[in-house]
Design an enzyme around this catalytic site. Sequence first.
Site, PDB file in Angstrom:
ATOM      1  N   PHE A  61      -5.283   0.149   5.900  1.00  0.00           N
ATOM      2  CA  PHE A  61      -4.008   0.162   5.178  1.00  0.00           C
ATOM      3  C   PHE A  61      -3.833   1.453   4.371  1.00  0.00           C
ATOM      4  O   PHE A  61      -2.717   1.952   4.238  1.00  0.00           O
ATOM      5  CB  PHE A  61      -3.913  -1.081   4.284  1.00  0.00           C
ATOM      6  CG  PHE A  61      -4.319  -2.328   5.030  1.00  0.00           C
ATOM      7  CD1 PHE A  61      -3.719  -2.642   6.239  1.00  0.00           C
ATOM      8  CD2 PHE A  61      -5.330  -3.156   4.557  1.00  0.00           C
ATOM      9  CE1 PHE A  61      -4.111  -3.763   6.965  1.00  0.00           C
ATOM     10  CE2 PHE A  61      -5.728  -4.275   5.278  1.00  0.00           C
ATOM     11  CZ  PHE A  61      -5.118  -4.586   6.481  1.00  0.00           C
ATOM     12  N   GLU A  64       0.815  -1.217   0.000  1.00  0.00           N
ATOM     13  CA  GLU A  64       0.000   0.000   0.000  1.00  0.00           C
ATOM     14  C   GLU A  64       0.849   1.267   0.000  1.00  0.00           C
ATOM     15  O   GLU A  64       0.458   2.285  -0.583  1.00  0.00           O
ATOM     16  CB  GLU A  64      -0.940   0.008   1.210  1.00  0.00           C
ATOM     17  CG  GLU A  64      -1.950  -1.141   1.214  1.00  0.00           C
ATOM     18  CD  GLU A  64      -1.364  -2.456   1.750  1.00  0.00           C
ATOM     19  OE1 GLU A  64      -0.216  -2.446   2.256  1.00  0.00           O
ATOM     20  OE2 GLU A  64      -2.056  -3.483   1.666  1.00  0.00           O
TER      21      GLU A  64
END
Lengths: 316, 278
Positions: A83, A58
């Site tokens: 995330f 991410e």
Amino acid sequence: MSEVKTVATRVGFGETLVEMGAERDDFIVMDADLAAATQTGKFKKAYPERFYDCGIAEQNMVSIAAGIAATGKKVIVSSFAMFAAGRAFEQVRNSVGYPHLNVIIGATHAGISVGEDGATHQCNEDIALMRTIPGMTVINPADDTEARMAVRAAFECDGPVYMRFGRLAVPVVFDETYKFEIGKGVELREGSDVTIIATGLMVKEALEAYDLLKAEGINARIVNMATIKPIDRDIIIKAAKETGAIVTAEEHSVIGGLGSAVSEVVCETVPVPVVKLGVYDQFGHSGPAAKLLDEFGLRAVNIVEKAKAAIALKNA
Amino acid sequence: MDANFKKQLEQIACKVRIGIIESVHAAKAGHPGGSLSIAEILTYLYFKEMNVDPENPKDPKRDRFVLSKGHAAPALYATLAERGYFSPDELLTLRQIGSRLQGHPDMKNIPGVDMSTGSLGQGISTAVGMALSSKHFGDNYNVYTILGDGEIEEGQVWEAAMFASNKKLSNLTAFIDLNNLQIDGTIDEVNSAKPVDKKFEAFGWHVITIDGHDYDAIESALAEAKTVDKPVAIIAETVKGKGVSYMENAVNWHGAAPNDELFEVAMTELNAALAAFN
């Protein structure tokens, strides 16, 4: 009462991206191996050549998006709120926020209603994190209708936008006549005794609380605050002046979220009691979403209690 | 390479080094060591390699440069000033209140800066994003970045490396400034990412190792980079603090400004080097 349609806000996010893909080809969509869950998989299926999967990375995804935006192109990144806002916080701040780039972050599976996955995936901190970044717009749609309108509005926004969507199917509150505007709260019910400012799935609970309070002779004003940043100061100040007591309701920590944003305005303008309903400085845990919302006190009955507490403080 | 042109580049790099020392001295803060080590690479990129125009710094079709090791901002600013993006006089405002020349590069305010950097590991990902955008939208420009050998301890660098090779971003070239020093000591003492070449190869990159102060080597590496269908890592073996005798290979000059006395020593050395070209 007629059957109320329920649909998760993430569905409107994914489907609106597909619609916009038909209208324009000047943007890229990215995900981090959660496309089926976040619903960007629908865009991937419709426009595979315009979709890039970054895999489970991410931080890299967010900075890549910043690079794309720095070349003057639009880009949407998606992952779970935990995330997108949590793991990649510093990338959002430094790669995207500091240069004020046009990156739209579509964060799904926010809040306690993630359910069975439990605490590691139940992000109750994302609004707090995102709204501290200068220039960031933070939007938390209440239902499917608003989610679809918010995605379209985000495309027209100058600078980064963080959009918060849920996993759980929630009742559709608004029809197509609803008017969504970034930075504007919407008064859904008139009232003079107390104002309930709600966001996300708590808007539906606030509308139920309105009926419960009315049955007890209490006239509550209900405000939907989809945009947490920039917060609609005018509607808050008006509510403080006219009703003298405020309750905030959010599926998010009471530290740093809607309740804090509203309190910041009220404290500095029209100091009246603000009672915050949300997740009280604790982690979630596994369980069915509906039971968790009961257990964590994120229901209309809980709003009613807080409304009475706020009115008592006003009259003290 | 034509001998006269090489001489010109060497003179420019010398002026870049003077700009680094003058600006860091004026700021009483900054990162001279890792700035001095990349003077030749930046000079070659901005005066030979890249399709850029100081008169049109926002040209959408221009080549892009990302200083992933953003703390080497004094080197980038001095290069941009030499190239004509702004007056070299402005270098003396480095890190001062009101100056455009922030401690780390700020794309919003400094002409010629393509990306804001400073938090290590993020710059290469943004360069990957630019290279992807170039290919996706058919704009066909190239993207260059410079990373530090300490910086590549950041995990995000390897996320970016994996993605770039999987997407065959052959328009991306990353220099790794292998000067062997980071703030807390030598790379080996702290947490070495060596063998750097083998790691990038394992991540699917084409790797070329060169002397990062040798223009012929820089030129041939960049020519080779254009022939492969992969992102290219150029491992540039350099001397941290290059050109200022007491700063060379000295870890304490990573992030410290010279006092007035040492400033004079540095300037005497650099001016003598510059005079030698005449």
